[in-house]
Design an enzyme around this catalytic site. Structure first.
Site, PDB file in Angstrom:
ATOM      1  N   GLU A  12       0.810  -1.222   0.000  1.00 47.68           N
ATOM      2  CA  GLU A  12       0.000   0.000   0.000  1.00 47.68           C
ATOM      3  C   GLU A  12       0.846   1.275   0.000  1.00 47.68           C
ATOM      4  OE1 GLU A  12      -4.120  -1.625   2.021  1.00 47.68           O
ATOM      5  OE2 GLU A  12      -2.444  -1.211   3.363  1.00 47.68           O
ATOM      6  N   GLU A 173      -8.164  -1.230   9.388  1.00 50.45           N
ATOM      7  CA  GLU A 173      -7.345  -0.211  10.090  1.00 50.45           C
ATOM      8  C   GLU A 173      -7.964   1.175  10.193  1.00 50.45           C
ATOM      9  OE1 GLU A 173      -6.129  -1.770   7.258  1.00 50.45           O
ATOM     10  OE2 GLU A 173      -5.068  -3.394   8.258  1.00 50.45           O
ATOM     11  N   ASP A 196     -11.739  -6.360  -3.448  1.00 55.34           N
ATOM     12  CA  ASP A 196     -12.568  -7.586  -3.425  1.00 55.34           C
ATOM     13  C   ASP A 196     -13.956  -7.206  -2.916  1.00 55.34           C
ATOM     14  OD1 ASP A 196     -10.698  -7.600  -0.748  1.00 55.34           O
ATOM     15  OD2 ASP A 196     -12.754  -8.198  -0.286  1.00 55.34           O
TER      16      ASP A 196
HETATM   17  N1  ADE Z   1      -9.250  -5.269   3.030  1.00 58.95           N
HETATM   18  C1  ADE Z   1      -9.475  -5.562   1.724  1.00 58.95           C
HETATM   19  N2  ADE Z   1     -10.412  -6.512   1.607  1.00 58.95           N
HETATM   20  C2  ADE Z   1     -10.799  -6.842   2.850  1.00 58.95           C
HETATM   21  C3  ADE Z   1     -11.730  -7.773   3.372  1.00 58.95           C
HETATM   22  N3  ADE Z   1     -12.451  -8.559   2.578  1.00 58.95           N
HETATM   23  N4  ADE Z   1     -11.861  -7.859   4.727  1.00 58.95           N
HETATM   24  C4  ADE Z   1     -11.115  -7.060   5.527  1.00 58.95           C
HETATM   25  N5  ADE Z   1     -10.226  -6.177   5.081  1.00 58.95           N
HETATM   26  C5  ADE Z   1     -10.065  -6.055   3.756  1.00 58.95           C
END
Ligand code: ADE
Length: 228
Positions: A12, A173, A196
């Site tokens: 990141e 976070e 996702d």
């Molecule tokens: N960061 C990116 N995708 C995530 C997910 N599915 N759950 C928690 N943090 C994430």
């Protein structure tokens, strides 16, 4: 101005460090802090490691030890809102902790006594981001981001978070960083690009899209720094 730029994972912040080229490093309290100058600002950059605890440590150090006067977070998130597709950007209007549960004592989900369920991010930075999005010709979504110490890979859990907090995206976070900044009175901005959909495919999608989505978020954050 001294500006902190944080991510949770190396991927990141790597695009940001790559764009800067020149920086010095300092090791402190189990982490690496990168110092650089960019667009007339002094930057302090770090990735915290995943989750609320490590991100709170890093945010606190950036404000207390390094004296950052604003904090920008760049990273990826799981999308909840149907409007958000992989690679889309969302800035947090407000953030909450979806895994805080002391409902046994009659408190609402996500509530900690003497604190708040929702923490609002800085309005001026959000307006600036909206202007930048127009100038860059990118869609920037604004919404609630829910944070928890869980990688969510289940439609059931995702729907519960959506229903309970009206959340548009989730990650691990944002709210801990927001909480640190709020308590120190430092303006903050949390930006995420979707990696996702926090469903059964989330693990595979995350691995596939982490780098490309992190890059989308980092590019936008660098524009923010130029215009602060
Ligand atoms: N960061 C990116 N995708 C995530 C997910 N599915 N759950 C928690 N943090 C994430």
């Amino acid at each position: 101005m001294k500006i902190a730029i944080m991510g949770a994972m190396r991927e990141e912040i790597e695009p940001i460090l790559a764009a800067l080229g020149n920086y010095t490093i300092e090791k402190y309290a189990g982490n690496i802090y990168y110092h650089a100058e960019y667009a007339g600002h002094e930057l302090i950059i770090a990735y915290s490691k995943i989750g609320k605890v490590f991100s709170a440590i890093t945010a606190t150090i950036m404000l207390e030890r390094y004296g950052a006067k604003a904090l920008l977070f760049s990273g990826v998130a799981g999308g909840i809102s149907k409007d958000l597709k992989i690679g889309d950007l969302i800035m947090a209007s407000a953030l909450c902790q979806h895994d805080v549960d002391i409902t046994a004592f009659g408190h609402p989900e996500g509530f900690i006594p003497e604190s708040f369920v929702m923490i609002e991010s800085d309005e001026d930075m959000r307006s600036l981001a909206s202007e930048i999005a127009v100038d860059m010709g990118v869609d920037l979504y604004e919404g609630i981001i829910a944070t928890g110490d869980q990688f969510v890979a289940s439609s059931e859990r995702k729907e519960w978070i959506e229903k309970t907090f009206n959340a548009d995206a989730l990650e691990m976070e944002g709210t801990s960083v927001a909480c640190v900044c709020q308590n120190f009175g430092v303006p903050f901005f949390i930006l995420r690009a979707i990696s996702d959909a926090a469903d059964g495919d989330a693990g595979m999608d995350f691995d596939t899209f982490l780098k490309s989505s992190a890059q989308v978020s980092a590019k936008f954050i660098l524009e923010m720094v130029k215009r602060i």
